[in-house]
Design an enzyme around this catalytic site. Structure first.
Site, short mmCIF file in Angstrom:
data_model
loop_
_atom_site.label_atom_id
_atom_site.label_comp_id
_atom_site.label_asym_id
_atom_site.label_seq_id
_atom_site.Cartn_x
_atom_site.Cartn_y
_atom_site.Cartn_z
N SER A 1 -7.66 11.79 -4.21
CA SER A 1 -7.98 10.43 -4.24
C SER A 1 -8.39 9.94 -2.86
O SER A 1 -9.30 9.06 -2.92
CB SER A 1 -6.50 9.72 -4.46
OG SER A 1 -6.65 8.14 -4.69
N SER B 1 -7.18 3.33 -8.04
CA SER B 1 -5.93 3.25 -7.50
C SER B 1 -5.41 4.34 -6.71
O SER B 1 -5.59 5.54 -7.19
CB SER B 1 -5.04 3.07 -8.75
OG SER B 1 -3.68 2.54 -8.03
N GLU B 2 -5.55 4.05 -5.48
CA GLU B 2 -5.21 5.23 -4.58
C GLU B 2 -4.01 6.28 -4.63
O GLU B 2 -3.76 7.30 -4.01
CB GLU B 2 -5.24 4.79 -3.08
CG GLU B 2 -3.89 4.06 -2.52
CD GLU B 2 -4.46 2.45 -2.70
OE1 GLU B 2 -5.18 2.18 -3.39
OE2 GLU B 2 -3.74 1.75 -1.71
N ASN B 3 -3.12 5.72 -5.63
CA ASN B 3 -2.01 6.67 -6.01
C ASN B 3 -2.47 7.84 -7.02
O ASN B 3 -1.72 8.41 -7.40
CB ASN B 3 -0.75 6.07 -6.38
CG ASN B 3 -1.11 4.88 -7.31
OD1 ASN B 3 -1.96 4.59 -7.46
ND2 ASN B 3 -0.25 4.94 -8.34
N ASN C 1 -11.89 -0.54 -5.41
CA ASN C 1 -10.29 -0.44 -4.96
C ASN C 1 -10.25 -1.88 -4.65
O ASN C 1 -10.58 -2.39 -3.85
CB ASN C 1 -10.28 0.64 -4.03
CG ASN C 1 -8.93 0.78 -3.64
OD1 ASN C 1 -8.10 -0.25 -3.27
ND2 ASN C 1 -8.35 2.14 -3.84
#
Lengths: 229, 218
Positions: free
Chosen positions: B89, B47-49, B25
């Site tokens: 996530s 990608s944390e979204n 990340n």
């Protein structure tokens, strides 16, 4: 079969009342129910507590409700980009409850799953842990975070069938599936409405049990923007 | 070195730390530049979204407003990518399934504890996924220029910026040196800039241990 599909978004107007807790999907504007938010902006509903990662963008989405003074409190993870929100906060005109993004997501998941809260290592020892219960589990420090539930969830999906089964599109999924489970009334704004049976059961992310109303979006994507048709 | 070169030096050095096949990340700022220096090594960008398998920026006709990075930039997906919701996530992040998080930092103390989300005296209104990544990633690499614009060192005895969490990061990569942290001791692992160990020692007002193998200027 209950008809969940509304012909015109204005039919949903009476759902919104003063001082409600609204769960609003979206990360930036991706996955944000812009048509439903426009409807809310046409009402004189105020004192809203908005649970959302951030507050829209430059006069679009939740930012509109904020500009019109309809929001009393914002609960989310990232408001720094909304300069006016920062100013309003420092003048005491807007309450903000800042929550780490993962805690926000998990609190919503718990809210929808009948779980009262959870312990997490995130934010231990930081300013965001102030006032929160701490306990040690297997030698590590955790803080307690309460579940989040809402009166109304407004979410954005790609496709719905008439029952309310939903699919999403790319990173526009974000907080929407959890929010769909965590509110008393759930409104899904979608690109496309299909007949029952037309969606492959393997690709449905949100089963229809969670969804109360379905409305066709009025927005289309133009490059990096969302434009009202 | 210009500001751009400095950032590239840091990003390039961090790219060397990443291993083929890792799930990584990348935070906003210098970390996003790391992808330019991978030299064919394949890693999977989370990608944390809600995406595992982030690809390069899109061409004009590939742009899709829905498909964005955690920094809200338009992106593409790579082969083998998957989408998931924010709870999944962060289960991935908090559950220890991310091999490396590369995070821009404002300060790090001698315990390896970082500050990267808020500035004192300014309203604290954004945290995003910073604190989740700090506690959850198997390895955290900090990325920063060693000094602020005013020449203040970012490696300090005590944080004056709000902490991001109590976890000790594994590595800090700056344009002058690579630092590691061990029980309150700051170790210079490698010198990559034009300050010698002695000069670094002088400019940072904390004790340093020298483990730099090569002192050759690059």
């Amino acid at each position: 079969m209950k008809n969940k599909v509304v012909q015109c978004v204005t039919e949903l107007k009476d759902i919104f009342k003063d001082n409600q807790v609204i769960l609003a999907g979206g990360f930036g504007l991706s996955g944000s129910p812009l048509t439903v938010i426009d409807l809310m902006a046409e009402t004189d509903v105020k004192g809203l507590h908005i649970v959302s990662n951030n507050l829209g963008d430059h006069g679009i989405g939740l930012h509109k409700l904020f500009i019109q003074g309809q929001i009393e409190k914002a609960i989310g993870s990232f408001f720094t980009m909304n300069r006016e929100a920062v100013v309003a906060w420092s003048e005491g005109k807007l309450e903000i409850d800042l929550i780490p993004q993962g805690t926000l997501a998990e609190a919503l998941r718990c809210g929808g799953a009948g779980i009262g809260g959870f312990y997490t290592k995130t934010a231990v020892g930081t300013e965001l842990a102030k006032g929160k219960e701490e306990r040690e589990i297997d030698g590590e420090r955790y803080i307690f975070e309460k579940a989040i539930k809402g009166d109304v969830a407004i979410i954005r999906a790609k496709t719905a069938d008439r029952l309310g089964n939903l699919t999403y599109h790319t990173t526009a999924r974000n907080f929407n599936p959890m929010m769909a489970t965590a509110a008393s009334v759930v409104i899904a704004e979608v690109d496309e409405i299909l007949e029952v049976g037309e969606l492959d059961p393997e690709v449905i992310v949100t089963p229809h049990v969670y969804v109360d109303y379905i409305v066709q979006t009025k927005y289309t994507k133009v490059g990096e923007s969302y434009v009202k048709a | 070195m210009s500001k751009l070169d400095v950032r590239a030096v840091i990003a390039k050095r961090i790219a060397q730390e990443l291993e083929e096949g890792q799930v990584v990340n990348l935070g906003i700022g210098i970390p996003t530049l790391v992808t330019s220096f991978m030299e064919g090594k394949e890693v999977y960008l989370q990608s944390e979204n809600g995406l595992l398998g982030m690809g390069p920026p899109p061409t004009e006709d590939q742009v899709d407003a829905d498909l964005i990075s955690a920094g809200k930039e338009s992106i593409t997906i790579s082969s083998g990518a998957s989408f998931f919701d924010s709870a999944d996530s962060f289960a991935m992040i908090r559950g220890g399934h991310i091999d490396v998080a590369v995070l821009g930092i404002l300060q790090v103390n001698t315990m390896g504890e970082i500050a990267n989300w808020a500035v004192p005296g300014q309203p604290i209104l954004g945290v995003g996924g910073a604190m989740d990544l700090v506690v959850g990633a198997k390895k955290v690499i900090g990325a920063a220029t060693l000094f602020t614009k005013d020449g203040e060192p970012k490696v300090v005895k005590d944080l004056s910026y709000p902490t991001s969490g109590i976890r000790q990061i594994e590595l800090l990569v700056t344009e002058y040196a690579v630092f590691a942290f061990e029980n309150g001791e700051v170790i210079v692992k490698e010198i990559i800039g034009d300050l010698s160990f002695e000069e670094l020692q002088e400019r940072l007002s904390i004790p340093l241990r020298n483990e730099a193998i090569s002192l050759i200027n690059m």
